[in-house]
Design a protein around this motif. Structure first.
Motif, PDB file in Angstrom:
ATOM      1  N   TYR A  11       0.835  -1.198   0.000  1.00 55.92           N
ATOM      2  CA  TYR A  11       0.000   0.000   0.000  1.00 55.92           C
ATOM      3  C   TYR A  11       0.874   1.255   0.000  1.00 55.92           C
ATOM      4  O   TYR A  11       0.601   2.225  -0.710  1.00 55.92           O
ATOM      5  N   MET A  15       1.077   4.169  -2.745  1.00 58.38           N
ATOM      6  CA  MET A  15       0.850   5.542  -2.322  1.00 58.38           C
ATOM      7  C   MET A  15       1.928   6.475  -2.868  1.00 58.38           C
ATOM      8  O   MET A  15       1.630   7.584  -3.329  1.00 58.38           O
ATOM      9  N   TYR A  38      -3.398  13.158  -4.740  1.00 56.02           N
ATOM     10  CA  TYR A  38      -3.507  11.723  -4.500  1.00 56.02           C
ATOM     11  C   TYR A  38      -2.933  11.349  -3.140  1.00 56.02           C
ATOM     12  O   TYR A  38      -3.477  10.495  -2.435  1.00 56.02           O
ATOM     13  N   ASP A  40      -2.900  13.019  -0.457  1.00 59.14           N
ATOM     14  CA  ASP A  40      -3.827  13.367   0.620  1.00 59.14           C
ATOM     15  C   ASP A  40      -4.823  12.239   0.852  1.00 59.14           C
ATOM     16  O   ASP A  40      -5.070  11.839   1.998  1.00 59.14           O
ATOM     17  N   ILE A  41      -5.393  11.724  -0.237  1.00 61.67           N
ATOM     18  CA  ILE A  41      -6.402  10.673  -0.141  1.00 61.67           C
ATOM     19  C   ILE A  41      -5.799   9.392   0.440  1.00 61.67           C
ATOM     20  O   ILE A  41      -6.354   8.785   1.364  1.00 61.67           O
ATOM     21  N   PHE A  42      -4.645   8.986  -0.098  1.00 58.94           N
ATOM     22  CA  PHE A  42      -4.011   7.749   0.370  1.00 58.94           C
ATOM     23  C   PHE A  42      -3.597   7.851   1.838  1.00 58.94           C
ATOM     24  O   PHE A  42      -3.735   6.881   2.596  1.00 58.94           O
ATOM     25  N   LEU A  44      -4.928   9.786   4.206  1.00 54.13           N
ATOM     26  CA  LEU A  44      -6.113   9.805   5.068  1.00 54.13           C
ATOM     27  C   LEU A  44      -6.728   8.413   5.195  1.00 54.13           C
ATOM     28  O   LEU A  44      -7.217   8.031   6.270  1.00 54.13           O
ATOM     29  N   ILE A  45      -6.727   7.643   4.095  1.00 52.82           N
ATOM     30  CA  ILE A  45      -7.250   6.269   4.145  1.00 52.82           C
ATOM     31  C   ILE A  45      -6.409   5.419   5.091  1.00 52.82           C
ATOM     32  O   ILE A  45      -6.947   4.661   5.922  1.00 52.82           O
ATOM     33  N   LEU A  46      -5.080   5.536   4.997  1.00 52.26           N
ATOM     34  CA  LEU A  46      -4.201   4.761   5.884  1.00 52.26           C
ATOM     35  C   LEU A  46      -4.379   5.190   7.334  1.00 52.26           C
ATOM     36  O   LEU A  46      -4.364   4.354   8.248  1.00 52.26           O
ATOM     37  N   LEU A  48      -7.124   6.302   8.615  1.00 50.47           N
ATOM     38  CA  LEU A  48      -8.404   5.723   9.019  1.00 50.47           C
ATOM     39  C   LEU A  48      -8.232   4.254   9.407  1.00 50.47           C
ATOM     40  O   LEU A  48      -8.761   3.807  10.428  1.00 50.47           O
ATOM     41  N   PHE A  49      -7.483   3.495   8.578  1.00 47.82           N
ATOM     42  CA  PHE A  49      -7.192   2.099   8.909  1.00 47.82           C
ATOM     43  C   PHE A  49      -6.504   1.992  10.265  1.00 47.82           C
ATOM     44  O   PHE A  49      -6.781   1.087  11.060  1.00 47.82           O
ATOM     45  N   THR A  50      -5.600   2.929  10.530  1.00 49.78           N
ATOM     46  CA  THR A  50      -4.837   2.914  11.775  1.00 49.78           C
ATOM     47  C   THR A  50      -5.748   3.090  12.983  1.00 49.78           C
ATOM     48  O   THR A  50      -5.606   2.394  13.995  1.00 49.78           O
TER      49      THR A  50
END
Length: 389
Positions: A11, A15, A38, A40-42, A44-46, A48-50
């Motif tokens: 991932y 990214m 891009y 920023d999106i990647f 923020l998603i990571l 969130l997973f954290t």
């Protein structure tokens, strides 16, 4: 490697590749366009997973990393406060959001670097190589055409990340890192970096590169871990290769001519004017005008004073420039090859920021925080090794 480790590694590399694609879209808020990258999106998603799965994505901050976060939080909060009173309020708020993203980027960088010792080199390689491919694609028709012009070539030195001066430091960073560490496949990425440095047509890139090569030579004299015959051979080959390309190719000769001319060019004089205007604005608003991108003075010291004032501006600069202290340490002769490589490579970015626009954008903020966290990790490991012995 566990499944989580593999996921983070893959991932993270995706990214970094996505980061090389630049802007994904624009949002229009109150008649102002805000770029969404891009990265920023990647990120923020990571993040969130954290938060959702803390057991699978553990966060382990050392004291130095926490200090870095605390300092950047202070800078962010202060920038938000002064943006309320800024004449360019909306623009200043956007600038503050980049600082907020910097805090997120520190967290993400720590997770990715802790996950794998191999991640740093491959992440940097993938990002810079992708940018280089974009640059070569745009520059080849220009280079192969008759009657090459420096400024036409410079205008075509474009990528999705930026153009010319806005990308040259990525190639310089990777070239220095590969030359010093010489990890597996290093020569391939070194050649890619050399092409990128030349095709970017950036005078600042060449200046920072040669200063750092001299610095590398000087440190190699006192550090036994990089002091070797092969070090001086590869250093000599690199310099000869660059000199050959500059003197024997049309694009190189154009760059050399304008490098000499640029030392007294009107472009530098205009930057002096921008610095004077920025300093005058600082004198008028000593507490800062907010993080804005208008009339950038092409100097991170002057810009930090203008944007963040005399109270917080120096703190922000100290966040970005703290690795300098490691060069005056009595332990410099014991530093590992990896640590020296990242330190010297980052110096090229610091030099670049004194003459060009850098740092306060989403991509450069992530790139910088990623490197700074890696420097902190390496330093902590260095200290552990020292104590062990």
């Amino acid at each position: 490697m566990t499944k989580t480790n593999k996921f983070l590694f893959i991932y993270g590399l995706i990214m970094f590749f996505a980061m090389s694609l630049g802007v994904i879209t624009q949002l229009n808020i109150l008649s102002s366009n805000i770029n969404i990258f891009y990265i920023d999106i990647f990120a923020l998603i990571l993040l969130l997973f954290t938060f959702i799965s803390t057991d699978n994505f553990p966060i382990d901050f050392k004291s130095s990393e926490l200090l870095l976060i605390i300092c950047l939080v202070i800078v962010f909060i202060y920038s938000m406060v002064i943006s309320i009173f800024s004449n360019m309020q909306l623009t200043a708020i956007q600038g503050s959001l980049v600082l907020f993203l910097g805090i997120i980027f520190i967290v993400i960088s720590s997770i990715l670097i802790n996950n794998s010792t191999e991640f740093f080199k491959w992440a940097i390689r993938i990002f810079v190589t992708s940018v280089a491919i974009q640059l070569i694609y745009n520059m080849l028709p220009v280079v192969m055409s008759a009657g090459l012009s420096f400024y036409i070539a410079k205008e075509n030195a474009e990528t999705l990340v930026g153009n010319s001066n806005a990308i040259s430091f990525y190639f310089v960073f990777l070239l220095l890192y590969e030359l010093i560490t010489r990890h597996k496949f290093w020569s391939i990425f070194a050649v890619i970096s050399v092409i990128g440095v030349i095709f970017s047509m950036s005078r600042a890139g060449f200046v920072s590169l040669f200063i750092c090569l001299i610095l590398y030579f000087l440190i190699s004299i006192i550090n036994n871990k990089i002091k070797s015959v092969s070090t001086y051979i590869y250093l000599a080959i690199t310099i000869v290769l660059i000199v050959f390309v500059i003197n024997k190719t049309e694009v190189g000769r154009e760059l050399l001519f304008h490098l000499n001319y640029g030392l007294k060019a009107t472009s530098l004089q205009s930057r002096d004017v921008l610095r004077e205007k920025a300093f005058e604005q600082f004198l008028n608003y000593p507490l800062g005008s907010g993080v804005i991108w208008m009339e950038d003075p092409h100097n991170i010291f002057v810009r930090s004073l203008r944007d963040l004032g005399f109270l917080i501006g120096p703190l922000f600069v100290s966040i970005l420039f703290f690795p300098i202290k490691y060069f005056v340490s009595k332990y410099i002769f014991k530093y590992s090859k990896e640590f020296i490589a990242v330190l010297i490579s980052y110096v090229s970015i610091m030099i670049h920021s004194l003459y060009e626009i850098y740092y306060l954008t989403d991509i450069t903020m992530f790139f910088s925080m990623f490197i700074l966290i890696y420097i902190i990790k390496l330093k902590n490991n260095q200290m552990d090794d020292d104590y062990a012995h």
